[in-house]
Design a protein around this motif. Structure first.
Motif, PDB file in Angstrom:
ATOM      1  N   UNK A 132     -40.488  -9.089 -58.105  1.00  0.00           N
ATOM      2  CA  UNK A 132     -39.685  -8.425 -57.075  1.00  0.00           C
ATOM      3  C   UNK A 132     -39.065  -9.423 -56.103  1.00  0.00           C
ATOM      4  N   UNK A 133     -39.831 -10.444 -55.711  1.00  0.00           N
ATOM      5  CA  UNK A 133     -39.251 -11.420 -54.783  1.00  0.00           C
ATOM      6  C   UNK A 133     -38.130 -12.196 -55.467  1.00  0.00           C
ATOM      7  N   UNK A 134     -38.349 -12.622 -56.709  1.00  0.00           N
ATOM      8  CA  UNK A 134     -37.302 -13.356 -57.435  1.00  0.00           C
ATOM      9  C   UNK A 134     -36.067 -12.486 -57.631  1.00  0.00           C
ATOM     10  N   UNK A 135     -36.296 -11.211 -57.948  1.00  0.00           N
ATOM     11  CA  UNK A 135     -35.174 -10.287 -58.143  1.00  0.00           C
ATOM     12  C   UNK A 135     -34.369 -10.144 -56.860  1.00  0.00           C
ATOM     13  N   UNK A 136     -35.075 -10.003 -55.718  1.00  0.00           N
ATOM     14  CA  UNK A 136     -34.399  -9.892 -54.434  1.00  0.00           C
ATOM     15  C   UNK A 136     -33.530 -11.129 -54.157  1.00  0.00           C
ATOM     16  N   UNK A 142     -26.288 -13.224 -56.061  1.00  0.00           N
ATOM     17  CA  UNK A 142     -25.170 -12.753 -56.892  1.00  0.00           C
ATOM     18  C   UNK A 142     -24.258 -11.789 -56.149  1.00  0.00           C
ATOM     19  N   UNK A 143     -24.659 -11.407 -54.941  1.00  0.00           N
ATOM     20  CA  UNK A 143     -23.832 -10.492 -54.171  1.00  0.00           C
ATOM     21  C   UNK A 143     -23.981  -9.043 -54.569  1.00  0.00           C
ATOM     22  N   UNK A 144     -24.949  -8.725 -55.389  1.00  0.00           N
ATOM     23  CA  UNK A 144     -25.169  -7.336 -55.809  1.00  0.00           C
ATOM     24  C   UNK A 144     -25.645  -6.499 -54.629  1.00  0.00           C
TER      25      UNK A 144
END
Length: 413
Positions: A132-136, A142-144
């Motif tokens: 979750x931290x890496x995804x955040x 990436x600006x998502x």
């Protein structure tokens, strides 16, 4: 899991609820101090995130208290960790993502999860934190999702009072105070477990000594029965048969008398092997001399004794030392291919030391040992004594035991 262990596990988890509330209270207090000394809004996540985290402990405590099995308890705990991680990830995003110290806020969740949960679930929680931290971080990169800054900083961060206060109080004071409290909590848990284990070990030691005492008493009783009743009965049969000489031919008479004599001798040998009457009547040293004579007569093994004289030892210790010597000589005569054995008995204050050394083929102590050596080690250790075995192929074997006792033995002058 036993009922007692389950209750203890649940109690320890409930203690972590209290620990969380205290640590989150620290963070909320720190955030309030930061708010009062800077221009941060009350709506800033730095202030309200500890409070939100604090409130989710209440339904968690409610669910934990109502679990009745280890399996459901662990899964409820895992579910809470999952909700906690998701909430922390949201707060980290609102408080600056990878820009500030957000990764630190997962620390205690990972510690608790890997302390209380089974390995698979502990690793699962850890993997979820990393994911979750890496995804955040990468979604923001990436600006998502939009990036949120915790502070509005003009110039370098180190020149901002708000940034420095938040970093020092929330990062240094808050994290390390919480870490200290967590470590102390876990230390207390381990200390309680160590006390309980020590108590159980002491109880087991007392039961083991009692068991040895009962075994020795039973050996003494059986030996006495064999020596007195059965031996006397066989002797009486022999005497009665002697009166019937006229009714039996010579060869038959010799055969019967030989069987009876052999049975009497075997009965006496068996009784002596269990516990020699000499041990109770005269003590350890005369019994060891007699044992050495029997071993030499049966196996041809030369047994040299050097036995320090002294007061009678407690019955249990004399029985143990005789047993050790008997088993060691039996092993030597059967397996060691030795020519001689040296037995030494010393009586330093408060203990007795017995060493048995042969010149046989020896063995590797790390290899699997026979029942004789295993039995010696077990009885010596159960009696609170120490045992040392030194041997190597071709260099003989030395067994040394030291047994403490309650009174000092003095030499006879």
């Amino acid at each position: 899991m036993k009922e007692e262990q389950f209750v203890e596990l649940k109690a320890n988890i409930l203690r972590t609820v209290l620990a969380r509330r205290i640590t989150l209270g620290i963070f909320a207090t720190v955030a309030l101090v930061v708010k009062m000394t800077s221009r941060i809004s009350y709506l800033n996540p730095l202030f309200y995130s500890p409070l939100a985290w604090f409130f989710i402990t209440f339904p968690f405590k409610y669910l934990i208290e109502r679990q009745q099995t280890e399996r459901t308890l662990h899964w409820v705990h895992t579910g809470f960790f999952t909700a906690e991680i998701v909430l922390i990830t949201l707060f980290v995003h609102l408080m600056g993502g990878s820009e500030w110290i957000g990764i630190i806020f997962y620390l205690f969740t990972v510690i608790y999860a890997n302390f209380f949960l089974p390995p698979v679930q502990g690793y699962l929680v850890t993997a979820l934190v990393i994911t979750l931290y890496s995804l955040l971080v990468f979604l923001e990169y990436a600006g998502v999702i939009g990036h949120r800054s915790l502070f509005t900083i003009i110039g370098a961060p180190y020149r901002s009072l708000s940034y420095n206060l938040a970093t020092v109080l929330a990062g240094a004071v808050g994290i390390y105070a919480t870490l200290a409290f967590t470590v102390r909590s876990f230390t207390e848990i381990y200390r309680n477990k160590a006390r309980a284990l020590g108590s159980k070990e002491a109880q087991l030691a007392r039961l083991s000594k009692r068991l040895l005492s009962v075994q020795d008493e039973e050996r003494r009783r059986i030996a006495q029965e064999l020596h007195d009743r059965l031996g006397q009965s066989l002797t009486a049969i022999k005497l009665h048969l002697a009166t019937l000489k006229g009714g039996l031919n010579h060869e038959k008479e010799e055969e019967i008398m030989g069987i009876i004599d052999n049975t009497i001798e075997q009965t006496r040998t068996l009784a002596y092997s269990l516990r020699p009457p000499l041990l109770d009547n005269l003590g350890l040293n005369p019994s060891l001399y007699r044992l050495a004579e029997m071993v030499k007569s049966e196996s041809g093994l030369e047994v040299n004794l050097s036995l320090e004289e002294g007061k009678r030892l407690p019955t249990a210790i004399e029985g143990l030392l005789f047993y050790v010597t008997q088993e060691a000589l039996k092993n030597t005569a059967t397996h060691a291919r030795a020519r001689q054995v040296n037995i030494n008995l010393l009586r330093p204050p408060g203990s007795v030391i017995l060493s048995i050394e042969d010149d046989g083929i020896g063995f590797r102590p790390k290899e699997r040992q026979g029942l004789g050596i295993a039995g010696i080690k077990q009885r010596v250790e159960m009696s609170g004594g120490k045992i040392q075995i030194r041997s190597s192929p071709g260099n003989g074997t030395m067994i040394k035991v030291q047994i403490p006792h309650g009174h000092n033995s003095s030499r006879n002058r």
